[in-house]
Motif scaffolding. Structure first.
Motif, PDB file in Angstrom:
ATOM      1  N   ASP A 295     -34.076 -20.752  -3.133  1.00 46.28           N
ATOM      2  CA  ASP A 295     -34.452 -20.768  -4.550  1.00 46.28           C
ATOM      3  C   ASP A 295     -33.270 -20.441  -5.443  1.00 46.28           C
ATOM      4  N   THR A 296     -32.510 -19.427  -5.045  1.00 47.43           N
ATOM      5  CA  THR A 296     -31.395 -18.966  -5.867  1.00 47.43           C
ATOM      6  C   THR A 296     -30.547 -18.010  -5.043  1.00 47.43           C
ATOM      7  N   THR A 297     -29.473 -17.542  -5.635  1.00 42.52           N
ATOM      8  CA  THR A 297     -28.693 -16.478  -5.011  1.00 42.52           C
ATOM      9  C   THR A 297     -28.937 -15.193  -5.784  1.00 42.52           C
ATOM     10  N   THR A 298     -28.732 -14.081  -5.108  1.00 44.44           N
ATOM     11  CA  THR A 298     -28.800 -12.789  -5.758  1.00 44.44           C
ATOM     12  C   THR A 298     -27.692 -11.924  -5.188  1.00 44.44           C
ATOM     13  N   GLU A 299     -27.551 -10.736  -5.741  1.00 41.14           N
ATOM     14  CA  GLU A 299     -26.422  -9.879  -5.387  1.00 41.14           C
ATOM     15  C   GLU A 299     -26.889  -8.633  -4.647  1.00 41.14           C
ATOM     16  N   VAL A 300     -26.101  -8.237  -3.663  1.00 39.50           N
ATOM     17  CA  VAL A 300     -26.334  -6.958  -2.993  1.00 39.50           C
ATOM     18  C   VAL A 300     -25.937  -5.858  -3.970  1.00 39.50           C
ATOM     19  N   VAL A 301     -26.859  -4.933  -4.241  1.00 37.97           N
ATOM     20  CA  VAL A 301     -26.599  -3.833  -5.173  1.00 37.97           C
ATOM     21  C   VAL A 301     -26.131  -2.589  -4.430  1.00 37.97           C
TER      22      VAL A 301
ATOM     23  N   GLU B 273     -37.756  -2.147 -11.331  1.00 35.70           N
ATOM     24  CA  GLU B 273     -37.748  -2.995 -12.526  1.00 35.70           C
ATOM     25  C   GLU B 273     -36.738  -4.132 -12.398  1.00 35.70           C
ATOM     26  N   ASP B 274     -35.542  -3.822 -11.876  1.00 35.64           N
ATOM     27  CA  ASP B 274     -34.473  -4.822 -11.793  1.00 35.64           C
ATOM     28  C   ASP B 274     -33.985  -5.086 -10.370  1.00 35.64           C
ATOM     29  N   THR B 275     -34.462  -4.295  -9.399  1.00 34.15           N
ATOM     30  CA  THR B 275     -33.998  -4.434  -8.023  1.00 34.15           C
ATOM     31  C   THR B 275     -35.169  -4.303  -7.053  1.00 34.15           C
ATOM     32  N   PHE B 276     -34.935  -4.730  -5.817  1.00 32.95           N
ATOM     33  CA  PHE B 276     -35.901  -4.495  -4.750  1.00 32.95           C
ATOM     34  C   PHE B 276     -35.130  -4.101  -3.494  1.00 32.95           C
TER      35      PHE B 276
ATOM     36  N   SER C  60     -24.709  -7.080   8.575  1.00 39.78           N
ATOM     37  CA  SER C  60     -23.730  -6.024   8.861  1.00 39.78           C
ATOM     38  C   SER C  60     -22.431  -6.230   8.084  1.00 39.78           C
ATOM     39  N   GLU C  61     -22.205  -7.454   7.585  1.00 39.44           N
ATOM     40  CA  GLU C  61     -20.988  -7.754   6.834  1.00 39.44           C
ATOM     41  C   GLU C  61     -21.196  -7.717   5.322  1.00 39.44           C
ATOM     42  N   LYS C  62     -22.447  -7.570   4.881  1.00 38.64           N
ATOM     43  CA  LYS C  62     -22.747  -7.607   3.447  1.00 38.64           C
ATOM     44  C   LYS C  62     -22.481  -6.250   2.805  1.00 38.64           C
ATOM     45  N   GLU C  63     -21.851  -6.303   1.634  1.00 39.24           N
ATOM     46  CA  GLU C  63     -21.520  -5.102   0.868  1.00 39.24           C
ATOM     47  C   GLU C  63     -21.952  -5.302  -0.581  1.00 39.24           C
ATOM     48  N   PRO C  64     -22.052  -4.204  -1.349  1.00 44.53           N
ATOM     49  CA  PRO C  64     -22.401  -4.347  -2.764  1.00 44.53           C
ATOM     50  C   PRO C  64     -21.474  -5.350  -3.463  1.00 44.53           C
TER      51      PRO C  64
ATOM     52  N   GLU D 213     -30.428  -2.923  -1.013  1.00 43.77           N
ATOM     53  CA  GLU D 213     -30.996  -3.101  -2.346  1.00 43.77           C
ATOM     54  C   GLU D 213     -30.382  -4.349  -2.971  1.00 43.77           C
ATOM     55  N   PHE D 214     -31.236  -5.161  -3.582  1.00 48.42           N
ATOM     56  CA  PHE D 214     -30.813  -6.433  -4.162  1.00 48.42           C
ATOM     57  C   PHE D 214     -31.279  -6.536  -5.599  1.00 48.42           C
ATOM     58  N   ALA D 215     -30.508  -7.241  -6.411  1.00 45.36           N
ATOM     59  CA  ALA D 215     -30.906  -7.519  -7.789  1.00 45.36           C
ATOM     60  C   ALA D 215     -32.048  -8.529  -7.784  1.00 45.36           C
ATOM     61  N   ILE D 216     -32.977  -8.368  -8.727  1.00 51.77           N
ATOM     62  CA  ILE D 216     -34.041  -9.360  -8.912  1.00 51.77           C
ATOM     63  C   ILE D 216     -33.516 -10.408  -9.892  1.00 51.77           C
TER      64      ILE D 216
END
Length: 195
Positions: free
Chosen positions: A103-109, A152-155, A170-174, A121-124
């Motif tokens: 659907d889309t991309t989001t960012e690791v928070v 409100e803004d993350t999940f 394991s390779e994903k970072e904020p 935690e990810f941005a909505i």
């Protein structure tokens, strides 16, 4: 159709860009068992078609539409990608129905270790909040996951060590991007109620 149960993490071996899109050659093991020309393989949650393969690698082409919806235009040689073969009609459904249509991309928070487990935690993304619910399903880079908590803004999602070890999490970072596919049942329900 997929289940979001990643079979393995493969390695991008070659990237070739052209005017019409991008071609990836990916090394794999389990994803190549009984593979055929034209087979569907989920690569970080995007359903892609096998054009060529041998006993160690397979090749897929990413059209402009795929590149526009995903971050696969940023993948480079050596990157790790989550792989899953398409669901057979007689197979067990261990995750949830995942179409492989990002659907889309989001960012690791944030990434936090909690005992032996992990919380991510990810941005909505704007326009997708209504599809993310507590204890509901999402696919992140093709991984079927349960929403632990929606803010409100993350999940957040809880990750067990096995999932973290088998996938590219394991390779994903904020700050890193990740593919999001919301539960297709929620989208159908929304459309039916709107009519």
């Amino acid at each position: 159709m997929f289940t979001g149960i990643v079979a393995e993490a493969g390695e991008v071996r070659r990237v070739e860009d052209s005017d019409g899109g991008r071609r990836l050659t990916i090394a794999a093991d389990k994803a190549l068992s009984d593979v055929e020309h034209g087979a569907s393989i989920s690569v970080n949650g995007a359903c892609l078609t096998v054009e060529r393969f041998d006993n160690r690698t397979f090749e897929v082409f990413l059209a402009e539409e795929t590149l526009a919806k995903t971050y696969l235009d940023e993948v480079v040689e050596g990157d790790t990608v989550n792989l899953e073969r398409a669901l057979r009609a007689d197979a067990r459904l261990d995750g949830h129905f995942v179409q492989g249509h990002v659907d889309t991309t989001t960012e690791v928070v944030d990434v936090r270790q909690v005992g032996e487990d992990w919380e991510y935690e990810f941005a909505i993304p704007e326009g997708y909040g209504q599809y993310i619910v507590n204890k509901g399903s999402v696919a992140l880079d093709g991984i079927s996951l349960t929403v632990a908590e929606k803010g409100e803004d993350t999940f957040t999602v809880a990750i067990i060590p096995t999932t973290r070890d088998v996938t590219n999490l394991s390779e994903k970072e904020p700050g890193d991007l990740i593919h999001l596919e919301v539960d297709v049942l929620a989208k159908y329900a929304e459309q039916l109620l709107a009519e």
